[in-house]
Design a protein around this motif. Structure first.
Motif, PDB file in Angstrom:
ATOM      1  N   PRO A 268       0.898  -1.136  -0.121  1.00 55.46           N
ATOM      2  CA  PRO A 268      -0.005   0.048  -0.039  1.00 55.46           C
ATOM      3  C   PRO A 268       0.911   1.315  -0.066  1.00 55.46           C
ATOM      4  N   LEU A 269       2.066   1.175   0.420  1.00 54.65           N
ATOM      5  CA  LEU A 269       2.829   2.326   0.731  1.00 54.65           C
ATOM      6  C   LEU A 269       3.489   2.732  -0.494  1.00 54.65           C
ATOM      7  N   LYS A 270       3.312   1.990  -1.553  1.00 53.64           N
ATOM      8  CA  LYS A 270       4.002   2.480  -2.902  1.00 53.64           C
ATOM      9  C   LYS A 270       2.964   3.422  -3.638  1.00 53.64           C
ATOM     10  N   LYS A 271       1.672   3.317  -3.186  1.00 53.64           N
ATOM     11  CA  LYS A 271       0.849   4.516  -3.583  1.00 53.64           C
ATOM     12  C   LYS A 271       0.965   5.844  -3.150  1.00 53.64           C
ATOM     13  N   GLY A 272       1.458   6.898  -4.338  1.00 48.61           N
ATOM     14  CA  GLY A 272       1.524   8.068  -3.647  1.00 48.61           C
ATOM     15  C   GLY A 272       0.665   8.488  -2.510  1.00 48.61           C
ATOM     16  N   PHE A 276       1.954   9.869   1.096  1.00 53.08           N
ATOM     17  CA  PHE A 276       1.772  11.418   1.405  1.00 53.08           C
ATOM     18  C   PHE A 276       1.229  11.480   2.953  1.00 53.08           C
ATOM     19  N   ILE A 277       0.016  10.586   3.121  1.00 52.68           N
ATOM     20  CA  ILE A 277      -0.540  10.750   4.397  1.00 52.68           C
ATOM     21  C   ILE A 277       0.293  10.229   5.464  1.00 52.68           C
ATOM     22  N   LYS A 278       1.088   8.935   5.292  1.00 49.02           N
ATOM     23  CA  LYS A 278       2.173   8.626   6.290  1.00 49.02           C
ATOM     24  C   LYS A 278       3.231   9.755   6.601  1.00 49.02           C
ATOM     25  N   ARG A 279       3.727  10.539   5.595  1.00 45.10           N
ATOM     26  CA  ARG A 279       4.985  11.143   5.658  1.00 45.10           C
ATOM     27  C   ARG A 279       4.414  12.541   6.421  1.00 45.10           C
ATOM     28  N   THR A 280       3.194  12.934   6.085  1.00 45.50           N
ATOM     29  CA  THR A 280       2.604  14.182   6.670  1.00 45.50           C
ATOM     30  C   THR A 280       2.312  14.062   8.210  1.00 45.50           C
ATOM     31  N   PHE A 281       1.700  12.696   8.481  1.00 46.58           N
ATOM     32  CA  PHE A 281       1.376  12.462   9.785  1.00 46.58           C
ATOM     33  C   PHE A 281       3.162  12.601  10.683  1.00 46.58           C
ATOM     34  N   GLU A 443       2.677  -5.346   3.993  1.00 42.69           N
ATOM     35  CA  GLU A 443       1.628  -5.893   2.875  1.00 42.69           C
ATOM     36  C   GLU A 443       0.263  -5.387   3.394  1.00 42.69           C
ATOM     37  N   ASN A 444       0.051  -5.199   4.530  1.00 40.90           N
ATOM     38  CA  ASN A 444      -1.508  -4.755   5.175  1.00 40.90           C
ATOM     39  C   ASN A 444      -1.374  -3.218   5.839  1.00 40.90           C
ATOM     40  N   TRP A 445      -0.318  -2.489   5.299  1.00 43.24           N
ATOM     41  CA  TRP A 445      -0.322  -1.191   5.768  1.00 43.24           C
ATOM     42  C   TRP A 445      -1.765  -0.431   5.505  1.00 43.24           C
ATOM     43  N   THR A 446      -2.210   0.413   6.846  1.00 38.21           N
ATOM     44  CA  THR A 446      -3.146   1.373   6.508  1.00 38.21           C
ATOM     45  C   THR A 446      -2.826   2.472   7.723  1.00 38.21           C
TER      46      THR A 446
END
Length: 469
Positions: A268-272, A276-281, A443-446
């Motif tokens: 999931p973290l390959k998606k832009g 963005f959400i993870k890095r912003t947090f 593989e299951n990141w949210t």
């Protein structure tokens, strides 16, 4: 055809009522927050102007993201994630619009409160709507007629995961297979005929979906059925034969000239947007921590460290980061200065650990300088824990998929750490368990999984952990 029109009407009706509920909540919350925030400044013209702006902004946001509740199979995490994306776009449009138009009637604090309220309200509404829809389907409403091609083990798994889950709303027509009865892996009573009989049953029962679960040697026999399905508005799905060997999620992408390829690992973290959400947090939390809390910890703990043992306040160690790149990981020093720091793990009763060091390890306070690593981008708040270079070199040759954990940024805390795989690894099986959890996380990141891990980490810090030494 009539059945297809009914199915389309059902999907449209579901999307309409869910969307209508969204707009009611968006407007009701706008009025509620506005009157609570600054009722004395409200004018009729200003109210009308902002109501139009809010509804236009939400319409654009909803059109960009859509509503997925009409799908047969969708979980609550996906629903909430989509609402988060919608709310983020909505908030961005509102803030940008009011900034460009120089309208200062409402401050950024108001918009922040409003957007958070919109997210929570709509997420709750969507999840509630999904539960109601599942209940309705489990009682026979909004159903779909399903045919499964094949009667082997894969077909049986498809049947168990779709038809037996009544909440998905499938009515089963039957299995169809050309093999001999003794080769069936399903209840023979549910096999209605051979592949040649599919069209007749599909027309008789009004099939909506056909799932091909045939083995690789027989899948070409399904080509005429595929053509028939597409010419009669029947959804056709293929379960790949490799499912017998690979029991996890994969993703389908394309090379040049539309050549399909299968990725054996969904990340999931390959998606832009997810990145963005993870890095912003990470930036927001690490920046707040570095400004508000870290200076106090540095003064208090740093003073005690310097007064109780010789050596620097910080322990710096090269560790393996994202994509195998080395970086310098920071910690408060918890041991006396020793030559084995880059070679040997801390063990229970380790004589190298100082008294204040033991306390910091039990409470995870020794890891707090890593928020600086997060801020500069070497680490994330949540991710696989970074290992010393010696461990990477050693375990990469001993444990299958060990290096997969480096597809993500290392974290201050991680899924492995909150599920019992923290601290010393006395034997190879313990490290294998840690790697398995790390790969599962990738593989299951949210975003919600990250929040869950953070909450469990804080709980463990307060409660104390057996392996925190």
């Amino acid at each position: 055809m009539r059945n297809k029109k009914i199915q389309q009407q059902h999907a449209s009706t579901i999307r309409f009522f869910v969307g209508l509920g969204d707009f009611i909540l968006v407007n009701a919350l706008f009025l509620a927050v506005m009157y609570l925030y600054k009722p004395e400044t409200i004018s009729y013209i200003g109210l009308k102007y902002h109501m139009v702006l809010v509804n236009m902004a939400y319409a654009i946001s909803l059109f960009s993201t859509g509503i997925i509740l009409d799908r047969r199979i969708v979980n609550s995490e996906n629903i909430v994630a989509l609402v988060f994306k919608t709310a983020a776009i909505f908030g961005g449009i509102l803030i940008a619009s009011t900034t460009i138009l120089s309208n200062a009637m409402f401050s950024p604090i108001y918009w922040a409160i409003y957007i958070v309220g919109v997210f929570l309200a709509i997420a709750s509404w969507r999840v509630f709507s999904r539960l109601m829809l599942k209940s309705y389907r489990s009682h026979g409403g909004n159903h779909r007629q399903l045919i499964i091609l094949g009667a082997g083990s894969v077909a049986q798994r498809v049947y168990s995961s779709t038809v037996k889950n009544l909440e998905y709303g499938y009515r089963f027509i039957g299995f169809f297979d050309d093999r001999a009865k003794e080769d069936y892996k399903v209840d023979p009573a549910l096999v209605k005929g051979t592949l040649a009989d599919v069209e007749r049953f599909a027309e008789e029962y009004g099939a909506d979906e056909i799932i091909c679960a045939l083995p690789a040697g027989d899948d070409r026999k399904a080509l005429p059925i595929l053509k028939y399905a597409e010419n009669n508005l029947i959804r056709f799905y293929i379960v790949p034969d490799f499912m017998r060997f690979i029991r996890k999620s994969v993703s389908l992408t394309t090379l040049a000239d539309s050549i399909p390829i299968i990725s054996l690992r969904e990340e999931p973290l390959k998606k832009g947007f997810n990145k963005f959400i993870k890095r912003t947090f990470d930036i927001i939390v690490s920046l707040l921590f570095s400004i508000c809390i870290f200076p106090i910890l540095f003064i208090v703990l740093g003073s005690i460290i310097k007064l109780t043992s010789k050596g620097p306040i910080f322990f710096k160690q090269k560790r393996t980061g994202e994509n195998g790149k080395d970086f310098t990981c920071l910690k408060f020093r918890t041991m006396t200065v020793n030559e084995d720091a880059d070679k040997k793990q801390a063990t229970k009763g380790d004589a190298r650990i100082t008294k204040i060091g033991a306390f910091m390890r039990r409470t995870n306070l020794d890891e707090m300088p890593q928020f600086l690593n997060v801020l500069i981008g070497d680490m994330s708040i949540v991710g696989p824990r970074p290992h010393m270079l010696k461990h990477t070199e050693e375990y990469s040759h001993l444990i299958d998929k060990y290096m997969v954990r480096h597809f993500a940024k290392p974290g201050i805390t991680g899924w492995a750490q909150v599920t019992g795989f923290r601290g010393e690894t006395k034997d190879l099986s313990e490290m294998e368990g840690r790697i398995k959890q790390d790969v599962w996380y990738i593989e299951n990141w949210t975003f919600w999984l990250d929040l869950k891990i953070i909450i469990k980490t804080v709980t463990n810090m307060i409660r104390g952990e057996e392996k925190a030494y």
